[in-house]
Design an enzyme around this catalytic site. Structure first.
Site, PDB file in Angstrom:
ATOM      1  N   PRO A  24       5.320   8.117   3.981  1.00  0.00           N
ATOM      2  CG  PRO A  24       6.402   6.071   4.295  1.00  0.00           C
ATOM      3  CD  PRO A  24       6.072   7.355   4.992  1.00  0.00           C
ATOM      4  CB  CYS A 109       2.762  -2.363   3.308  1.00  0.00           C
ATOM      5  SG  CYS A 109       1.573  -2.439   1.960  1.00  0.00           S
ATOM      6  CE  LYS A 148       4.961   4.955   7.906  1.00  0.00           C
ATOM      7  NZ  LYS A 148       3.936   4.051   7.372  1.00  0.00           N
ATOM      8  N   GLY A 210      -0.332   8.347  12.784  1.00  0.00           N
ATOM      9  CA  GLY A 210      -1.689   7.810  12.813  1.00  0.00           C
ATOM     10  C   GLY A 210      -2.716   8.838  13.210  1.00  0.00           C
ATOM     11  CG  ASP A 211      -6.395   8.304  13.110  1.00  0.00           C
ATOM     12  OD1 ASP A 211      -6.355   8.042  11.894  1.00  0.00           O
ATOM     13  OD2 ASP A 211      -7.029   7.648  13.942  1.00  0.00           O
TER      14      ASP A 211
HETATM   15  C1  FMN Z   1      -2.742   5.439  -0.059  1.00  0.00           C
HETATM   16  C2  FMN Z   1      -1.756   5.035   1.005  1.00  0.00           C
HETATM   17  C3  FMN Z   1      -0.537   4.511   0.632  1.00  0.00           C
HETATM   18  C4  FMN Z   1       0.416   4.142   1.601  1.00  0.00           C
HETATM   19  N1  FMN Z   1       1.637   3.675   1.204  1.00  0.00           N
HETATM   20  C5  FMN Z   1       2.605   3.429   2.138  1.00  0.00           C
HETATM   21  C6  FMN Z   1       3.943   3.094   1.750  1.00  0.00           C
HETATM   22  O1  FMN Z   1       4.293   3.019   0.557  1.00  0.00           O
HETATM   23  N2  FMN Z   1       4.840   2.861   2.743  1.00  0.00           N
HETATM   24  C7  FMN Z   1       4.502   2.960   4.077  1.00  0.00           C
HETATM   25  O2  FMN Z   1       5.355   2.759   4.936  1.00  0.00           O
HETATM   26  N3  FMN Z   1       3.257   3.285   4.461  1.00  0.00           N
HETATM   27  C8  FMN Z   1       2.308   3.547   3.530  1.00  0.00           C
HETATM   28  N4  FMN Z   1       1.069   3.969   3.931  1.00  0.00           N
HETATM   29  C9  FMN Z   1       0.795   4.182   5.370  1.00  0.00           C
HETATM   30  C10 FMN Z   1       1.086   5.636   5.767  1.00  0.00           C
HETATM   31  O3  FMN Z   1       2.470   5.920   5.638  1.00  0.00           O
HETATM   32  C11 FMN Z   1       0.658   5.920   7.214  1.00  0.00           C
HETATM   33  O4  FMN Z   1       1.360   5.054   8.063  1.00  0.00           O
HETATM   34  C12 FMN Z   1      -0.838   5.722   7.435  1.00  0.00           C
HETATM   35  O5  FMN Z   1      -1.593   6.321   6.381  1.00  0.00           O
HETATM   36  C13 FMN Z   1      -1.284   6.321   8.788  1.00  0.00           C
HETATM   37  O6  FMN Z   1      -1.042   7.709   8.824  1.00  0.00           O
HETATM   38  P1  FMN Z   1      -2.260   8.769   8.632  1.00  0.00           P
HETATM   39  O7  FMN Z   1      -3.312   8.407   9.647  1.00  0.00           O
HETATM   40  O8  FMN Z   1      -1.635  10.103   8.871  1.00  0.00           O
HETATM   41  O9  FMN Z   1      -2.768   8.582   7.231  1.00  0.00           O
HETATM   42  C14 FMN Z   1       0.107   4.293   2.985  1.00  0.00           C
HETATM   43  C15 FMN Z   1      -1.135   4.836   3.347  1.00  0.00           C
HETATM   44  C16 FMN Z   1      -2.051   5.214   2.395  1.00  0.00           C
HETATM   45  C17 FMN Z   1      -3.377   5.814   2.817  1.00  0.00           C
END
Ligand code: FMN
Length: 335
Positions: A24, A109, A148, A210-211
């Site tokens: 999300p 968040c 989450k 994550g990543d």
């Molecule tokens: C622009 C942005 C918005 C996000 N909004 C949410 C959200 O609404 N709910 C949530 O649980 N995590 C949110 N996250 C966190 C992501 O779901 C995820 O946990 C985080 O980006 C790490 O994963 P990644 O390394 O693949 O980006 C957000 C992340 C980003 C970058």
């Protein structure tokens, strides 16, 4: 959607097929983008967070974040708040009006305005709130509830194991774990060992996050942690094809063009009032690998008329070798 005969795991009684899931993301994982990723292989959907304080105050934009296609099921509505009673009341109303398949509670968040008031990752400093939120939301809806979270608030409080157990005791049927604390911003790498620890400890499905940037990272996370599935966030913006286990360089310009054209048309159809702005960040990310001239990119990114943007996109993508008239490689318009 190319389902395996056997579910990969269940969320409560809901079968999930596949090991990759779009994370999300506020401002990114809207109904159109989620649908695109589902067609490409993402196994279920989670909404952008729904701030249940704003929902209770009948802010119309929170309702728009609950838009989803019926074919997108399983669809999880994600709740964000610092008040368990308000979350439970909102969940009951959302269930009645929108019928999501799952509710997810956001304990991750880290925006200051959110975490500072004890919502999102701020919940990780309040075990009582975690207990009440899962207990009350579970009691108020008829569908499974998931969590989450991050690994903790800071380096001295890695309490993801305790809080996962507490959430599960109070009804959580899945934990998605982002391998960072509130204090770790994105400039430090995510840690995956906690995901492995959690998987060993609990008997509900665990999603690692994550990543994960490339398909090989997802394979490695699955292998190293034993998690049931992997959530991909930021990397999906430039490469939604990752949900078909493809890296960006494996995707043809024709596919990029067809996806981009579907996306802008669908966004304008579902929420015309948002205009073209929310699409620009994707378009830029899709075109970045081609090094198109700055002036041309600028023209695309300031354009505010839908038809004019389609013509400009046609020019740019045709110059890169795509054709407007080629048959659709993936038909995003059908379920
Ligand atoms: C622009 C942005 C918005 C996000 N909004 C949410 C959200 O609404 N709910 C949530 O649980 N995590 C949110 N996250 C966190 C992501 O779901 C995820 O946990 C985080 O980006 C790490 O994963 P990644 O390394 O693949 O980006 C957000 C992340 C980003 C970058």
């Amino acid at each position: 959607m190319g389902q395996n005969p056997q579910p990969t795991f269940h969320i409560g009684s809901i079968p999930v097929y596949g090991q990759l899931i779009l994370a999300p993301m506020d401002g990114l994982s809207d109904a159109t983008f989620r649908w695109i990723t589902r067609k490409l292989g993402s196994a279920y959907s989670v909404s952008e967070f729904i701030n249940t304080l704003d929902y209770a105050n009948q802010k119309s934009y929170e309702k728009k974040r609950l838009l989803f296609r019926d074919v997108e099921r399983p669809f999880a509505a994600q709740l964000l708040d610092n008040d368990a009673v308000r979350m439970a009341e909102a969940a009951a109303r959302i269930e009645e009006e929108f019928h999501p398949d799952i509710f997810d509670i956001n304990m991750g968040c880290s925006a200051r305005s959110v975490a500072g008031r004890g919502a999102g990752v701020g919940m990780m400093r309040q075990p009582g709130l975690v207990r009440d939120a899962f207990r009350l939301v579970t009691q108020s809806v008829s569908v499974p509830v998931t969590a989450k979270m991050r690994i903790g608030w800071d380096e001295t409080t890695h309490n993801f194991l305790e809080l996962s157990e507490l959430a599960i005791e109070n009804g959580a049927r899945l934990i998605a774990l982002h391998g960072r604390t509130q204090k770790n911003s994105f400039n430090k790498p995510a840690r995956w060992e906690p995901i492995a620890e959690l998987k060993k400890r609990v008997n509900v499905p665990v999603i690692g996050n994550g990543d994960v940037i490339r398909a090989a990272d997802a394979h490695r996370m699955l292998e190293e942690t034993g998690c049931d599935a992997v959530m991909v966030g930021r990397a999906a913006k430039a490469n939604p094809w990752i949900f078909s286990w493809r890296d960006r360089q494996e995707v043809s310009i024709q596919e990029v063009y067809q996806l981009a054209r579907f996306q802008i048309n669908d966004m304008m159809q579902l929420q015309p009032e948002r205009g073209l702005m929310p699409f620009r960040k994707y378009l830029k990310a899709y075109l970045d690998p081609y090094g198109i001239p700055r002036e041309q990119m600028k023209k695309l990114l300031v354009c505010s008329d839908h038809q004019e943007l389609l013509s400009l996109m046609d020019e740019v993508f045709t110059a890169l070798g795509a054709s407007k008239d080629a048959p659709e490689i993936i038909d995003f318009s059908t379920g």
